[in-house]
Design a protein around this motif. Structure first.
Motif, PDB file in Angstrom:
ATOM      1  N   MET A   1      58.520  -5.891   3.282  1.00 55.43           N
ATOM      2  CA  MET A   1      57.100  -5.715   3.597  1.00 55.43           C
ATOM      3  C   MET A   1      56.965  -5.023   4.947  1.00 55.43           C
ATOM      4  O   MET A   1      57.707  -5.311   5.877  1.00 55.43           O
ATOM      5  CB  MET A   1      56.390  -7.067   3.628  1.00 55.43           C
ATOM      6  N   ARG A   2      56.002  -4.124   5.025  1.00 52.82           N
ATOM      7  CA  ARG A   2      55.737  -3.423   6.281  1.00 52.82           C
ATOM      8  C   ARG A   2      54.250  -3.517   6.607  1.00 52.82           C
ATOM      9  O   ARG A   2      53.402  -3.396   5.724  1.00 52.82           O
ATOM     10  CB  ARG A   2      56.143  -1.942   6.192  1.00 52.82           C
ATOM     11  N   TRP A   3      53.964  -3.734   7.902  1.00 52.12           N
ATOM     12  CA  TRP A   3      52.580  -3.722   8.355  1.00 52.12           C
ATOM     13  C   TRP A   3      52.204  -2.295   8.744  1.00 52.12           C
ATOM     14  O   TRP A   3      52.970  -1.610   9.425  1.00 52.12           O
ATOM     15  CB  TRP A   3      52.395  -4.640   9.553  1.00 52.12           C
ATOM     16  N   VAL A   4      51.020  -1.859   8.327  1.00 49.71           N
ATOM     17  CA  VAL A   4      50.612  -0.468   8.604  1.00 49.71           C
ATOM     18  C   VAL A   4      49.307  -0.406   9.398  1.00 49.71           C
ATOM     19  O   VAL A   4      48.650   0.630   9.425  1.00 49.71           O
ATOM     20  CB  VAL A   4      50.470   0.334   7.288  1.00 49.71           C
ATOM     21  N   GLY A   5      48.926  -1.507  10.043  1.00 47.97           N
ATOM     22  CA  GLY A   5      47.753  -1.475  10.911  1.00 47.97           C
ATOM     23  C   GLY A   5      46.539  -2.155  10.308  1.00 47.97           C
ATOM     24  O   GLY A   5      46.620  -2.875   9.311  1.00 47.97           O
ATOM     25  N   TYR A   6      45.384  -1.897  10.929  1.00 44.62           N
ATOM     26  CA  TYR A   6      44.122  -2.511  10.522  1.00 44.62           C
ATOM     27  C   TYR A   6      43.174  -1.446   9.982  1.00 44.62           C
ATOM     28  O   TYR A   6      43.219  -0.285  10.400  1.00 44.62           O
ATOM     29  CB  TYR A   6      43.465  -3.234  11.699  1.00 44.62           C
ATOM     30  N   GLN A   7      42.296  -1.876   9.080  1.00 43.06           N
ATOM     31  CA  GLN A   7      41.343  -0.936   8.488  1.00 43.06           C
ATOM     32  C   GLN A   7      40.103  -1.699   8.022  1.00 43.06           C
ATOM     33  O   GLN A   7      40.196  -2.807   7.492  1.00 43.06           O
ATOM     34  CB  GLN A   7      41.968  -0.203   7.295  1.00 43.06           C
ATOM     35  N   GLU A  50      46.941  -5.942   0.593  1.00 42.52           N
ATOM     36  CA  GLU A  50      48.015  -5.036   0.190  1.00 42.52           C
ATOM     37  C   GLU A  50      47.430  -3.643  -0.020  1.00 42.52           C
ATOM     38  O   GLU A  50      46.420  -3.484  -0.715  1.00 42.52           O
ATOM     39  CB  GLU A  50      48.666  -5.523  -1.094  1.00 42.52           C
ATOM     40  N   ARG A  51      48.048  -2.640   0.596  1.00 38.58           N
ATOM     41  CA  ARG A  51      47.509  -1.288   0.536  1.00 38.58           C
ATOM     42  C   ARG A  51      47.447  -0.769  -0.892  1.00 38.58           C
ATOM     43  O   ARG A  51      46.473  -0.129  -1.288  1.00 38.58           O
ATOM     44  CB  ARG A  51      48.356  -0.336   1.394  1.00 38.58           C
ATOM     45  N   GLU A  52      48.477  -1.065  -1.678  1.00 34.37           N
ATOM     46  CA  GLU A  52      48.502  -0.622  -3.065  1.00 34.37           C
ATOM     47  C   GLU A  52      47.575  -1.501  -3.903  1.00 34.37           C
ATOM     48  O   GLU A  52      47.896  -2.646  -4.214  1.00 34.37           O
ATOM     49  CB  GLU A  52      49.930  -0.690  -3.632  1.00 34.37           C
ATOM     50  N   GLY A  53      46.420  -0.978  -4.237  1.00 32.47           N
ATOM     51  CA  GLY A  53      45.487  -1.716  -5.081  1.00 32.47           C
ATOM     52  C   GLY A  53      44.469  -2.542  -4.322  1.00 32.47           C
ATOM     53  O   GLY A  53      43.588  -3.159  -4.931  1.00 32.47           O
ATOM     54  N   LEU A  54      44.577  -2.605  -2.981  1.00 31.75           N
ATOM     55  CA  LEU A  54      43.652  -3.387  -2.145  1.00 31.75           C
ATOM     56  C   LEU A  54      43.555  -4.838  -2.624  1.00 31.75           C
ATOM     57  O   LEU A  54      42.471  -5.418  -2.765  1.00 31.75           O
ATOM     58  CB  LEU A  54      42.260  -2.746  -2.128  1.00 31.75           C
ATOM     59  N   VAL A  74      34.781  -5.716   6.010  1.00 33.37           N
ATOM     60  CA  VAL A  74      35.601  -6.632   6.783  1.00 33.37           C
ATOM     61  C   VAL A  74      36.809  -5.880   7.319  1.00 33.37           C
ATOM     62  O   VAL A  74      37.361  -4.996   6.642  1.00 33.37           O
ATOM     63  CB  VAL A  74      36.055  -7.831   5.922  1.00 33.37           C
ATOM     64  N   ASN A  75      37.210  -6.204   8.539  1.00 29.13           N
ATOM     65  CA  ASN A  75      38.399  -5.601   9.130  1.00 29.13           C
ATOM     66  C   ASN A  75      39.634  -6.319   8.584  1.00 29.13           C
ATOM     67  O   ASN A  75      39.752  -7.534   8.719  1.00 29.13           O
ATOM     68  CB  ASN A  75      38.351  -5.719  10.657  1.00 29.13           C
ATOM     69  N   CYS A  76      40.549  -5.591   7.951  1.00 28.84           N
ATOM     70  CA  CYS A  76      41.697  -6.188   7.267  1.00 28.84           C
ATOM     71  C   CYS A  76      43.014  -5.740   7.886  1.00 28.84           C
ATOM     72  O   CYS A  76      43.119  -4.626   8.411  1.00 28.84           O
ATOM     73  CB  CYS A  76      41.691  -5.807   5.782  1.00 28.84           C
ATOM     74  N   HIS A  77      44.015  -6.620   7.828  1.00 28.27           N
ATOM     75  CA  HIS A  77      45.380  -6.304   8.224  1.00 28.27           C
ATOM     76  C   HIS A  77      46.088  -5.777   6.981  1.00 28.27           C
ATOM     77  O   HIS A  77      46.214  -6.497   5.988  1.00 28.27           O
ATOM     78  CB  HIS A  77      46.073  -7.544   8.769  1.00 28.27           C
ATOM     79  N   ILE A  78      46.539  -4.539   7.024  1.00 29.12           N
ATOM     80  CA  ILE A  78      47.061  -3.872   5.834  1.00 29.12           C
ATOM     81  C   ILE A  78      48.586  -3.963   5.793  1.00 29.12           C
ATOM     82  O   ILE A  78      49.265  -3.716   6.798  1.00 29.12           O
ATOM     83  CB  ILE A  78      46.636  -2.386   5.791  1.00 29.12           C
ATOM     84  N   ALA A  79      49.110  -4.324   4.629  1.00 34.16           N
ATOM     85  CA  ALA A  79      50.554  -4.400   4.418  1.00 34.16           C
ATOM     86  C   ALA A  79      50.931  -3.554   3.206  1.00 34.16           C
ATOM     87  O   ALA A  79      50.117  -3.328   2.300  1.00 34.16           O
ATOM     88  CB  ALA A  79      50.986  -5.840   4.193  1.00 34.16           C
ATOM     89  N   THR A  80      52.170  -3.094   3.171  1.00 33.57           N
ATOM     90  CA  THR A  80      52.666  -2.316   2.039  1.00 33.57           C
ATOM     91  C   THR A  80      54.076  -2.782   1.691  1.00 33.57           C
ATOM     92  O   THR A  80      54.710  -3.507   2.467  1.00 33.57           O
ATOM     93  CB  THR A  80      52.657  -0.812   2.359  1.00 33.57           C
ATOM     94  N   ASP A  81      54.545  -2.353   0.511  1.00 35.80           N
ATOM     95  CA  ASP A  81      55.868  -2.769   0.014  1.00 35.80           C
ATOM     96  C   ASP A  81      55.976  -4.297  -0.011  1.00 35.80           C
ATOM     97  O   ASP A  81      56.963  -4.892   0.455  1.00 35.80           O
ATOM     98  CB  ASP A  81      56.987  -2.184   0.891  1.00 35.80           C
ATOM     99  N   VAL A  82      54.971  -4.945  -0.550  1.00 31.58           N
ATOM    100  CA  VAL A  82      54.900  -6.409  -0.568  1.00 31.58           C
ATOM    101  C   VAL A  82      55.547  -6.938  -1.843  1.00 31.58           C
ATOM    102  O   VAL A  82      55.129  -6.599  -2.953  1.00 31.58           O
ATOM    103  CB  VAL A  82      53.444  -6.896  -0.481  1.00 31.58           C
ATOM    104  N   ARG A  87      54.499 -12.351  -0.739  1.00 29.41           N
ATOM    105  CA  ARG A  87      53.172 -12.924  -1.011  1.00 29.41           C
ATOM    106  C   ARG A  87      53.195 -14.444  -0.865  1.00 29.41           C
ATOM    107  O   ARG A  87      52.285 -15.036  -0.274  1.00 29.41           O
ATOM    108  CB  ARG A  87      52.717 -12.540  -2.422  1.00 29.41           C
ATOM    109  N   LEU A  88      54.227 -15.076  -1.417  1.00 30.91           N
ATOM    110  CA  LEU A  88      54.335 -16.526  -1.327  1.00 30.91           C
ATOM    111  C   LEU A  88      54.499 -16.963   0.122  1.00 30.91           C
ATOM    112  O   LEU A  88      53.857 -17.925   0.572  1.00 30.91           O
ATOM    113  CB  LEU A  88      55.515 -17.014  -2.161  1.00 30.91           C
ATOM    114  N   ASP A  89      55.353 -16.246   0.866  1.00 27.94           N
ATOM    115  CA  ASP A  89      55.564 -16.592   2.273  1.00 27.94           C
ATOM    116  C   ASP A  89      54.271 -16.480   3.073  1.00 27.94           C
ATOM    117  O   ASP A  89      53.946 -17.345   3.901  1.00 27.94           O
ATOM    118  CB  ASP A  89      56.633 -15.689   2.889  1.00 27.94           C
TER     119      ASP A  89
END
Length: 362
Positions: A1-7, A50-54, A74-82, A87-89
């Motif tokens: 998983m990688r964090w890609v910022g806020y949006q 999650e960036r893929e599919g929001l 809403v301001n969200c923390h975006i992650a990818t390659d999840v 997700r469980l963690d």
């Protein structure tokens, strides 16, 4: 998983769980919605998407609270390659540190997860330590205890509670009223129902602050034996944090003020709670035993060193007992003084004073 910022994202574009509307009616979410309104219409911690599919990964209660408030974005923390494991963690970690309603189950899940990771490591390393080794379960409890700043025994107790069967709840068709968040001394508090929502927010926020301040104290304790600059900084900083922690802890609302007992006409002038209506545990230490009586025996000060039943001091808008007595006594004294005071002429004869002329400019 990688964090890609806020949006900033439109809530309507997020893929949220199917129970989101049901969540909007939960008491916790209602309190959270009120808290968000007090803190600037944005949750303190951004939901994770999650960036893929929001897809919403963490923050369902926060999204439900925002929907209650009619928020559009809403301001969200975006992650990818999840991955599924990620997700469980995220779900366990997010809820473990912020939720209280199912905390025992979350702790048990976290212990099981850490235990599984330890077993995987053990299989990769066949060498065993000398002596009687701890079980992976015990090691997992120690790990989780460190994460939560508690003890392994507390973690074990949470696991035990989580394993207990849940009692079926009777369905009444409506949500049962929440119990008051503070000691009420057995007096009527229905008029405080809306105010209690703010009290719960204050309690949760201040308890969280207390936990963080205690962690800061433990971290700063390392300065004490550091010598030189470290020791000087310990002397300057530790006492400040210690005082802040003690202040926060003492101000957490624990009871309706024992001096005004939810009587709104007494609250404004109450020095026991400074007009707030609630006091912390420390403030209860010096309270007279008579003021700790509850129900039909609940009392408030009468202003003359004694006490009066709450039932006798409940008339809306009435001045607190004692103040009325003081005013009455002052009036009687003034009347007596007026009778003693007489005007006389030079020969000692009394002078009759005519009634005041309301039309006289003087």
């Amino acid at each position: 998983m990688r964090w890609v910022g806020y949006q900033s994202l439109a809530i309507s574009k997020l893929k949220v769980p199917g129970d989101i509307k049901e969540r909007m009616g939960r008491p916790r979410v209602m309190d959270l919605a009120n808290s968000i309104g007090l803190l600037g219409d944005e949750p303190m911690h951004a939901p994770v998407v999650e960036r893929e599919g929001l897809v919403l990964i963490a923050g369902r209660d926060r999204i439900a609270a925002l929907m209650r408030r009619g928020a559009k974005k809403v301001n969200c923390h975006i992650a990818t390659d999840v991955s599924d494991k990620d997700r469980l963690d995220l779900e366990i970690d997010e809820n473990l540190h912020r939720r209280q309603d199912d905390r025992d189950k979350l702790i048990a899940r976290r212990v099981a997860k850490v235990q599984g990771e330890l077993l995987d490591k053990m299989s990769d390393n066949s060498a065993r330590q000398p002596g009687r080794p701890k079980s992976e379960k015990a090691k997992a409890r120690e790990v989780v205890a460190r994460e939560l700043d508690t003890t392994p025994e507390a973690v074990r107790a949470a696991e035990r509670r989580a394993a207990e069967p849940e009692e079926p709840e009777e369905s009444t068709g409506t949500n049962p009223p929440l119990a008051p968040p503070v000691e009420t001394w057995g007096v009527p508090v229905e008029h405080l129902a809306q105010e209690f929502a703010s009290v719960r927010i204050a309690q949760e926020a201040m308890r969280a602050a207390d936990r963080h301040l205690q962690q800061a104290q433990r971290a700063l304790a390392a300065l004490k034996d550091g010598g030189g600059v470290a020791a000087h900084l310990y002397a300057r900083v530790y006492i400040v944090v210690h005082t802040a922690a003690a202040t926060v802890r003492s101000e957490i609302p624990a009871a309706v003020c024992p001096y005004d007992k939810a009587l709104m006409h007494r609250r404004e002038r109450c020095t026991g709670c400074q007009g707030i209506g609630y006091v912390g545990d420390d403030a209860l230490l010096g309270v007279a035993d008579e003021l700790k009586l509850g129900g039909a025996q609940a009392r408030v000060p009468n202003g003359r060193g004694g006490f009066v039943l709450v039932s006798e001091s409940r008339s809306k808008g009435a001045a607190p007992d004692g103040e009325k007595e003081v005013a009455k006594a002052a009036k009687v004294a003034a009347e007596k003084a007026a009778k003693k005071l007489q005007l006389q002429d030079g020969e000692g004869n009394p002078i009759t004073v005519p009634p005041a002329d309301e039309e006289s400019p003087f």
